[in-house]
Motif scaffolding. Sequence first.
Motif, PDB file in Angstrom:
ATOM      1  N   THR A   1       0.838  -1.198   0.000  1.00  0.00           N
ATOM      2  CA  THR A   1       0.000   0.000   0.000  1.00  0.00           C
ATOM      3  C   THR A   1       0.871   1.244   0.000  1.00  0.00           C
ATOM      4  O   THR A   1       1.996   1.258   0.514  1.00  0.00           O
ATOM      5  CB  THR A   1      -0.928   0.017   1.231  1.00  0.00           C
ATOM      6  OG1 THR A   1      -0.119  -0.027   2.417  1.00  0.00           O
ATOM      7  CG2 THR A   1      -1.895  -1.150   1.210  1.00  0.00           C
ATOM      8  N   GLY A   2       0.351   2.303  -0.616  1.00  0.00           N
ATOM      9  CA  GLY A   2       1.039   3.591  -0.645  1.00  0.00           C
ATOM     10  C   GLY A   2       1.919   3.804  -1.855  1.00  0.00           C
ATOM     11  O   GLY A   2       2.465   4.882  -2.030  1.00  0.00           O
ATOM     12  N   THR A   3       2.079   2.791  -2.697  1.00  0.00           N
ATOM     13  CA  THR A   3       2.962   2.918  -3.851  1.00  0.00           C
ATOM     14  C   THR A   3       2.200   3.425  -5.072  1.00  0.00           C
ATOM     15  O   THR A   3       1.035   3.122  -5.290  1.00  0.00           O
ATOM     16  CB  THR A   3       3.620   1.576  -4.217  1.00  0.00           C
ATOM     17  OG1 THR A   3       2.589   0.628  -4.510  1.00  0.00           O
ATOM     18  CG2 THR A   3       4.480   1.059  -3.080  1.00  0.00           C
ATOM     19  N   ARG A   4       2.916   4.220  -5.860  1.00  0.00           N
ATOM     20  CA  ARG A   4       2.429   4.687  -7.167  1.00  0.00           C
ATOM     21  C   ARG A   4       3.650   4.710  -8.078  1.00  0.00           C
ATOM     22  O   ARG A   4       4.746   5.049  -7.636  1.00  0.00           O
ATOM     23  CB  ARG A   4       1.816   6.083  -7.034  1.00  0.00           C
ATOM     24  CG  ARG A   4       1.227   6.621  -8.323  1.00  0.00           C
ATOM     25  CD  ARG A   4       0.405   7.881  -8.076  1.00  0.00           C
ATOM     26  NE  ARG A   4       1.163   8.976  -7.505  1.00  0.00           N
ATOM     27  CZ  ARG A   4       1.788   9.919  -8.209  1.00  0.00           C
ATOM     28  NH1 ARG A   4       1.771   9.894  -9.528  1.00  0.00           N
ATOM     29  NH2 ARG A   4       2.435  10.880  -7.607  1.00  0.00           N
ATOM     30  N   PHE A   5       3.470   4.321  -9.314  1.00  0.00           N
ATOM     31  CA  PHE A   5       4.606   4.202 -10.238  1.00  0.00           C
ATOM     32  C   PHE A   5       4.356   5.024 -11.488  1.00  0.00           C
ATOM     33  O   PHE A   5       3.247   5.049 -12.026  1.00  0.00           O
ATOM     34  CB  PHE A   5       4.807   2.737 -10.638  1.00  0.00           C
ATOM     35  CG  PHE A   5       5.046   1.817  -9.476  1.00  0.00           C
ATOM     36  CD1 PHE A   5       6.323   1.651  -8.978  1.00  0.00           C
ATOM     37  CD2 PHE A   5       3.993   1.139  -8.885  1.00  0.00           C
ATOM     38  CE1 PHE A   5       6.544   0.798  -7.898  1.00  0.00           C
ATOM     39  CE2 PHE A   5       4.203   0.281  -7.819  1.00  0.00           C
ATOM     40  CZ  PHE A   5       5.481   0.123  -7.318  1.00  0.00           C
ATOM     41  N   THR A   6       5.430   5.657 -11.964  1.00  0.00           N
ATOM     42  CA  THR A   6       5.401   6.370 -13.234  1.00  0.00           C
ATOM     43  C   THR A   6       6.586   5.886 -14.052  1.00  0.00           C
ATOM     44  O   THR A   6       7.734   5.952 -13.576  1.00  0.00           O
ATOM     45  CB  THR A   6       5.517   7.900 -13.017  1.00  0.00           C
ATOM     46  OG1 THR A   6       4.454   8.330 -12.192  1.00  0.00           O
ATOM     47  CG2 THR A   6       5.481   8.646 -14.342  1.00  0.00           C
TER      48      THR A   6
END
Length: 189
Positions: A182-187
């Motif tokens: 949880t809490g991860t975001r990827f670009t």
Amino acid sequence: MPRRYFRLLDDVIIPGRWELGIPRDAQGDEVDDPWMFREGQPVPPQQPLSIPVEHPGTPLDFSLAGFSTPVVHPRVAALLSELAAQDIQLVSVNVQGHAEPYFILVATRLIRCIDDAASEEVIRWTPQDGRPDRVGQYRDVDGMRIDPTQVGDARVFRTWGWSIALIVSEDIKLALERIRATGTRFTEV
């Protein structure tokens, strides 16, 4: 096929999530150099550290505390230790009000790999900016792209000149998604 890399970001739109403050030393004072955790090099041994919870809420497996300090849950720390031990340092930290230990994630590699031409916009410091110590360095990087041929075998690293960016390889991204961190975001970069 070229390897793919992703900027690992804090997913700040999670409703009801906690917000963490600036790391503190054993005396409860903010650490002298909070930037050290994101410079892309190992940090010296630390006295016991703690992080205050600025806004209570749901604890996350990955969060950016004050000064963009990455803080990870033990299960994320274990995964990264297994897959990228040569690229990271984990600094134990007590998060206010939580019994289990968390860790500050330090990427210990700083790689000169930003692809200026492929990035959307790159601004460098100039003599006219009045910061002679920064001339030629990155002032802003939007839509960052990297040259994967410059990365070598690194799986977790910071980008030289724009060390705010924490980069992970695709296999690290997929592993974090597999454990539903949880809490991860990827670009993609």
